[in-house]
Design an enzyme around this catalytic site. Structure first.
Site, short mmCIF file in Angstrom:
data_model
loop_
_atom_site.label_atom_id
_atom_site.label_comp_id
_atom_site.label_asym_id
_atom_site.label_seq_id
_atom_site.Cartn_x
_atom_site.Cartn_y
_atom_site.Cartn_z
N HIS A 143 16.54 -45.00 -58.88
CA HIS A 143 15.11 -45.04 -58.55
C HIS A 143 14.86 -44.85 -57.06
O HIS A 143 13.75 -44.47 -56.67
CB HIS A 143 14.50 -46.34 -59.06
CG HIS A 143 14.24 -46.31 -60.53
ND1 HIS A 143 13.07 -46.77 -61.08
CD2 HIS A 143 15.00 -45.87 -61.56
CE1 HIS A 143 13.11 -46.61 -62.39
NE2 HIS A 143 14.28 -46.07 -62.71
N HIS A 159 21.57 -43.17 -69.26
CA HIS A 159 21.35 -44.05 -70.39
C HIS A 159 22.64 -44.44 -71.10
O HIS A 159 22.60 -45.08 -72.15
CB HIS A 159 20.38 -43.39 -71.37
CG HIS A 159 19.01 -43.18 -70.82
ND1 HIS A 159 18.02 -42.50 -71.47
CD2 HIS A 159 18.45 -43.60 -69.64
CE1 HIS A 159 16.92 -42.49 -70.73
NE2 HIS A 159 17.16 -43.15 -69.61
#
EC number: 1.11.1.21
Length: 725
Positions: free
Chosen positions: A99, A267
């Site tokens: 992020h 993921h």
């Protein structure tokens, strides 16, 4: 005393929020005034390390092996105050680094992990960054231990890379060299929305055509890094989401294969958190109470940690073993059917149908309990979009190809905004040159620069030709991601040689003169272009009565077509250049605001912008030879005439339409000059006028020339990282 006196009334004497009695800022009172704040970001006075601190030198004393060992230990050292899922922080730190780096956008090079800006608002309080504050606090003991030898920016990205290594991935490499900023980048444009996660429709001409997203934005909604995990505007539809994923990642410099690899790899470890209500959370860090000490999203009605954590609202893990790098993700995604359900927090998520018990991940706190697998709409997009499906099917058949693709894409994600490889530091810098690093070969330095300058002087090129070509070559530099600039001489290659702002016919004519001179002198074309510009400045200064030598440092190299990623250079094309008084077309944003944006990317200050503009005008370096703003009767001389005549109250200024003006003699009405909004803003804006008046003074003629040369040299050397390393 008056009863309204601030002392007798018991009021605080500080006018909070502004410099007026109503507590409003100047821009609140005069919203149309040109706001120069973007040029004042990262003033050195905000840096607590002082002007003499050199991060590159500090890095040389960093014990990198010990730092990595401490990070590896941290990955499995669960803290009571913020316990790790399954006793491992690999998912946490991968997300924090992701992020940080993922805010990068290709259009203007802003965002990214290169400055540690995740520590400050608005990024530290974006909804999509919920609980990244916990990750940074977990890193604090390590930052405290190594101090100035490691920046927050480097530490955050390194922690994510080490997390993947601890999980079992063979990473592609890592480079130190990111320097911290010390206050928010408050003038970076993240969108016009006034509320977090507002519907994305306002960012697009049509939300069904992601290519129509407003530039330079990349994320689909205010407060998100990429796309909405529930679907377009929170409505699941994997094919619509696939289109947004493709466009968003492309705007972050990723192709379809890199996008698929990053989604899979991102993921493969960690989980989503939505086992509770977001309504029970405290404010984000920037709006928190004093006792929260900069932490946000704290649960006000329960534990709010472990299995009760709330972040995205989606709840569950993507894989059976979320703390290790393996190839379960594609096995599970492709081999199970998935159905839409709501999480405990009320978010849409896809859950596996008839999931076998052996594929159920353990509860994050109690290994005897099992939970279901989940996928986001973006995960389902990989499965259902035909083009993404071809890629993931290939990765499924060839796991080694996936490992390599993700390792390379992760390296690109976390290093894309660092600029050229010459800025990289450390033992793990990959030897391979990558096309997205904009490689440039080393340039020669042993040639006779003075002899080269003499040959250029005898070539017949005009001052305007030499100055404009050097400027156009250098003005592409962006301090946001250290791309562009004069080094490499890519102005002679596609796509730059054909850009309208570079005047292709004039550019080709000038290069046809300079290229053989460079070859005969043993100099690079890049050096020759810059040296020609310097010569033009020296000639212009001499015409104004000043002998001055413009500093020059040889060593620029010449890039080749094979070293140039044409598509990624398209975004560097100037759409306006106030310094050469040029607009490609009319835009919603004013020409002077576009000039501020270019100035900030070039790393220039407001006074430097002022002196360069005035000098470029009188030299005659306007696009197409335009006379707008050329407030002088001795064009070609580096005089302060632009400022003298701009501030002369014997003149009056009159709009004549389409952003143009006439300067008339106040007594006779005779037209003396023409101008654009960019020219007149240096007289109409109170701050810029104060600089213009300095350069208009009779005793500052020489100062003007010297300041111009200094600012010019700064632009020419902006991408010469070898001079400051």
């Amino acid at each position: 005393m008056d009863g309204n006196d601030i002392n007798t009334a018991g009021k605080c004497p500080v006018m909070h929020g502004g410099m007026t009695a109503a507590g409003r800022s100047n821009t609140d009172w005069w919203p149309n005034a040109l706001n120069l704040d973007i040029l004042h970001q990262h003033d050195r006075k905000t840096n607590p390390l002082g002007p003499d601190f050199n991060y590159r030198e500090a890095l040389k004393s960093l014990d990198i092996d010990a730092l990595k060992a401490d990070l590896r230990k941290l990955m499995n050292d669960s803290q009571d105050w913020w316990p790790a899922d399954w006793g491992s922080y690999v998912g946490m730190f991968a997300r924090v680094a992701w992020h940080a780096a993922g805010s990068y956008r290709l259009a203007d090079g802003r965002g990214g992990g290169g400055t540690g800006n995740q520590r400050f608002a608005p990024l530290n309080s974006w909804p999509d960054n919920a609980n990244t504050d916990k990750g940074r606090r977990l890193l604090w003991p390590i930052k405290k231990k190594y101090g100035n030898k490691i920046s927050w920016a480097d530490l955050i990205i390194l922690a994510g890379t080490v997390a993947y290594e601890v999980a079992g991935l063979k990473t592609f490499g890592f480079a130190f060299g990111r320097e911290d900023i010390w206050h928010p980048e408050k003038d970076t444009y993240w969108g016009a929305e006034k509320e977090w996660l507002a519907p994305s429709d306002g960012r697009y001409d049509s939300v069904d055509d992601p290519a129509t997203m407003e530039n330079p934005l990349a994320a689909v909604q205010m407060g998100l890094i990429y796309v909405n995990p529930e679907g377009v505007n929170g409505q699941p539809d994997p094919l619509r989401t696939a289109a947004q994923v493709r466009e968003t990642f492309a705007r972050m410099a990723m192709n379809d294969e890199e996008t698929a690899a990053l989604t899979i790899g991102g993921h493969t470890i960690g989980k989503c958190h939505g086992n509770g209500s977001a309504a029970d959370l405290s404010a984000a860090p920037e709006g928190g109470e004093a006792e929260h000490q900069g932490l946000g999203w704290l649960n006000t009605k329960g534990r709010g940690i472990g299995r009760n954590t709330v972040v995205s609202g989606i709840e569950g893990a993507w894989t059976t073993h979320p703390t290790r790098w393996d190839h379960e993700y594609l096995d599970l995604l492709l081999n199970y059917d998935w159905e839409l359900k709501k999480s405990p927090a009320g978010a849409w998520q896809w859950e596996a149908v008839d999931l076998a018990e052996e594929h159920m991940p353990a509860d994050v706190e109690d290994p005897s309990k099992r939970i279901n697998l989940v996928m986001t709409d973006a995960d389902m997009a990989l499965k259902m979009d035909p083009d993404f499906r071809k890629i993931i099917d290939r990765f499924h058949r060839d796991p080694a190809a996936l490992d390599d693709a993700f390792a390379r894409a992760w390296f690109k994600l976390t290093h894309r905004d660092m600029g050229p490889k010459s800025r990289y530091f450390g033992p793990d810098v990959p030897a391979e040159d990558l096309i997205w690093q904009d490689p440039i070969p080393a340039g020669p330095t042993g040639y006779d620069a003075e002899a080269l300058k003499a040959r250029i002087a005898a070539s017949g090129l005009s001052i305007a030709d030499m100055v404009a070509t050097a400027w156009d070559s250098a003005r592409t530099y962006r301090g946001s991601d250290m791309r562009g600039g004069a080094n490499g001489a890519r102005i002679r290659l596609a796509p730059q040689k054909d850009w309208q702002g570079n005047e292709p016919e004039r550019l080709a004519r000038v290069l046809s003169v300079l290229e053989p001179i460079a070859a005969e002198s043993g100099a690079s074309i890049a050096d020759t272009i810059v040296l020609a510009g310097n010569l033009g400045i020296e000639q212009a200064a001499k015409a104004a009565g000043f002998e001055i030598k413009v500093p020059f440092a040889p060593g620029r190299g010449d890039a080749t077509d094979a070293q140039t990623e044409v598509d990624s250079f398209d975004v560097l094309e100037p759409l306006a250049d106030g310094y050469r008084n040029w607009l490609k077309k009319d835009y919603v944003v004013s020409p002077e605001e576009l000039m501020l944006d270019r100035t900030q990317l070039l790393g220039l200050t407001a006074p430097e912008m002022t002196v360069l503009t005035g000098g470029m005008r009188v030299i005659g370096a306007n696009f197409g030879g335009s006379k707008d703003g050329v407030f002088t009767d001795r064009e070609g001389a580096l005089s302060n005439d632009f400022f003298v005549n701009l501030t002369d109250m014997g003149n009056s200024w009159h709009p004549v339409g389409e952003g143009r003006y006439e300067i008339r003699d106040r007594n006779t009405g005779a037209v003396k000059w023409t101008a654009t909004r960019v020219d007149l803003v240096f007289g109409s804006n109170s701050i810029l006028r104060s600089y213009a008046e300095v350069y208009a003074q009779d005793d500052n003629r020489e100062k003007f020339v010297r300041d111009f040369v200094a600012a010019w040299t700064k632009v020419m050397n902006a991408d010469r990282f070898d001079l400051t390393a």
